[in-house]
Each structure stands twice: as C-alpha cells, then as structure tokens.
Design an enzyme around this catalytic site. Structure first.
Site, mmCIF file in Angstrom:
data_model
loop_
_atom_site.group_PDB
_atom_site.id
_atom_site.type_symbol
_atom_site.label_atom_id
_atom_site.label_comp_id
_atom_site.label_asym_id
_atom_site.label_seq_id
_atom_site.Cartn_x
_atom_site.Cartn_y
_atom_site.Cartn_z
ATOM 1 C CB ALA A 1 -1.248 0.020 1.419
ATOM 2 C CB THR B 1 9.430 -8.918 -12.425
ATOM 3 O OG1 THR B 1 10.586 -9.072 -13.069
ATOM 4 C CG2 THR B 1 9.072 -10.394 -12.331
ATOM 5 C CB CYS C 1 4.123 2.487 10.366
ATOM 6 S SG CYS C 1 3.286 1.946 9.277
ATOM 7 C CB SER D 1 -2.159 -3.429 2.418
ATOM 8 O OG SER D 1 -0.696 -4.079 2.301
ATOM 9 C CG HIS E 1 0.474 -6.782 5.558
ATOM 10 N ND1 HIS E 1 0.963 -6.232 6.760
ATOM 11 C CD2 HIS E 1 0.768 -5.615 4.606
ATOM 12 C CE1 HIS E 1 0.954 -5.252 7.286
ATOM 13 N NE2 HIS E 1 1.522 -5.262 5.897
#
Length: 358
Positions: free
Chosen positions: A68, A220, A302, A183, A185
């Site tokens: 995210a 990738t 965070c 996100s 997770h």
C-alpha cells in the site's frame, strides 16, 4: 502468545499459504515471459486480480504493487498538478507523500476523529487536483465519510483517492471513489504485495519506470504473492458476514471487561475490530514489557519507534500524556473469545498494579 495487533498485520490465512506454495516451490516462471510456463504464471496473476477486484467498485482495474505504501505514493505523486486536500489523521505515507509534492491542505478532525465536513467544503474548490481520505483509520478505527468527500471532490473537478487498507472487505468502499489503495497483509494475505485500483480513465503518472508490466507500474510480479492476495480477498468476501459477527461479539466482550478505560474516537462510526483506549497515568511502554505474551501496541506499528506521541491522537485533541497512556487492541477472524478475555483481564490487572505502585 495472544495476538491483538491486527491493525499492524493479520495472521496469514492457511488457504492463502496453500495457494502460494506451488508458485514458490515448483512453478517459478516469470509471469511476463511468453512461454508456456510464463503464461501459466500470468494466468494465476489474472485470477488473483479478479479475486481482488470482486470487493471493489465496478468499472476499473487492479494494478498490483509492492504494497500500500507504493500504491499511495504512486496515486499521490502521479496525480495531476494542483493542490491536494487530505485529513490530519491520515497515515504517515499519505501526509509525507503530500508533503513531497509540495504540501497540501490538511483538514482538521473533531474529538471523535471524524473530518470536519464544513472545513472540507471550504477547502475542496476548483483547482484542487486530489482529495485523499482513509476509509478506516489504522489507529482509532474511525470510518470517515468518504462518499461525501468524493462528492465534494467531483463537484470541484478533483479525484478521490481512498486508503482502504484497513477497511477492504470489512467496510463497504463507496462506488464514487476514483482510486483505492490496498495491502494484502492486512486481510490475511502475504506481506510484500498490495494494489492500486483505478477507475476507468484514471491514469496517474508512473512512479516506477522500467517494463510497464502493470500498465503504469513497472516491475516483475510475484505469482505467489498475487495468488496469496487473491485467495485472501476471496475469503474476505466469502466470510464477510461471519467475520463481522465474530468481531462484534469480541467487541462486546471487550467493552464488558474494560472498566475504567476511555475509547478514543467515535464509538458509533468505527470498525469494531479496532479498540483504541486510554487510561490516565498508565505507562504503556512498561505495560507492553510486562505483558510479553500478549501482542498489542501503543499505536501505529509504522511509527512505533519514533518516540513521538501519535499524530492521530494529537489531532483528536489528546494531550501528550493522554496519548502516551493509550493502547490499541486489534482482533479478528482468528481471535478466540477465551484468548481475548484472558488478555483483557491481564491488561486490566497490569494497569491496576501500576496505579497501586504509583
């Protein structure tokens, strides 16, 4: 260990793990290669894309990202020139990304954590390029009026970017949004993969350059991570009613056991799996150290190492002392009522012991 930090990350769903294993162990081809193995890997990515999109508004596309943080940076930094309007309680990635493009207008919130819509109406005027709003706040669980903010944005010719990291699969995402950041997770998927949903016709300028594998995003893709995200999203959709009922039961259990604590943020407009509470005079750092077999936090993971009081709690009017006496409990699908009850009793006892020692 009793895990009560669902806003930081959620336990990986066993079904998501199982979906990832073949792409990690045996089917290692690059999904952007033209040979048969590459095409098989690409097909797995496309299945995951459809699974993630099933919980999003119709008429758009899902671009996979590394998470995210990348999705929000891409959407904000790639938006058309012009001022950005956001909210004081947004995640640091939003506030910092807005600052990186030269700053913007930061709307205040009330003591309940909800945006001041009158201030929003004054700020969102012709010339504004982007409005950014978090659907469910990661620290206090408050659900912002994203649909109303989107109406104000569109009236002035701006786009609305919704940070739905905490709300995806739990709180309905309004059809009026233009971009959505996700996100994996946070919804029982793997770390290292996220997505940016873009309404048809919305094309932010690229953040990463290289191969343009995701039509605006280069790099990738990992079929394993995408497959895990897809299955996690599919489970969020299939289990939405059961998960919501379970979380409500846990919420009620918590309220019945947490006497003497004050809830931060609106009680009426919130996601119930986030319980942000304070008790005056509590040393939260000491409590976390004392209760090492209970995983909970003092706020956003965070920013947990910064040593600064939460900007979210300060935005709702708490003093530094009150902010430092706050804990965040996050629970969900894999939290049992018995484990939650044990953890809450231990937290309450630890708080009482601190008060006696004082």
């Amino acid at each position: 260990m009793i895990y009560l930090d669902y806003q930081a990350t959620t336990p990986l769903a066993p079904e998501a793990f199982d979906a990832m294993v073949p792409w990690l162990r045996d089917q290692f081809a690059n999904p952007h290669s033209p040979h048969r193995a590459g095409r098989a890997a690409k097909a797995a990515v496309e299945v995951a894309r459809e699974q993630v999109a099933a919980l999003l508004p119709a008429g758009g596309r899902v671009a996979f990202t590394g998470g995210a943080t990348e999705a929000l940076n891409w959407a904000i930094k790639g938006a058309p020139p012009g001022p950005v309007v956001t909210i004081a309680t947004e995640h640091a990635v939003v506030l910092d990304s807005v600052a990186a493009r030269g700053g913007g207008i930061v709307l205040p919130v009330g003591a309940d954590g909800l945006v001041d819509l009158a201030a929003a109406e004054r700020a969102i005027v012709p010339g504004v390029s982007l409005v950014v709003a978090m659907l469910v706040n990661n620290e206090i669980g408050v659900v912002q009026p994203v649909d109303e903010l989107a109406r104000l944005a569109h009236r002035s010719g701006a786009l609305l970017l919704c940070d739905a990291v905490q709300g995806y699969g739990r709180v309905a995402i309004p059809d009026s949004v233009d971009m959505v950041a996700l996100s994996a997770h946070k919804v029982h998927g793997p770390k290292g993969v996220g997505a940016l949903w873009l309404r048809d016709g919305v094309r932010p300028a690229p953040l990463l350059h290289g191969g343009d594998q995701e039509d605006g995003r280069s790099g990738t893709l990992s079929p394993a991570l995408c497959a895990g995200f897809g299955v996690a999203a599919q489970l969020m959709r299939a289990r939405a009613r059961d998960d919501a009922a379970h979380v409500e039961r846990l919420w009620r259990l918590a309220l019945a056991r947490l006497e003497g604590w004050t809830i931060n943020g609106s009680v009426e407009r919130r996601y119930l799996g986030n319980l942000n509470i304070r008790r005056d005079g509590i040393d939260v750092a000491r409590m976390i150290s004392d209760l090492r077999d209970v995983a909970f936090s003092a706020g956003s993971a965070c920013a947990s190492g910064s040593g600064r009081p939460s900007h979210v709690l300060r935005a709702i009017g708490l003093s530094d002392a009150a902010a430092r006496s706050t804990i965040r409990l996050g629970f969900g699908r894999y939290t049992s009522a018995d484990d939650l009850a044990i953890a809450l009793d231990r937290i309450t006892a630890a708080a009482a012991a601190q008060r006696v020692a004082a």
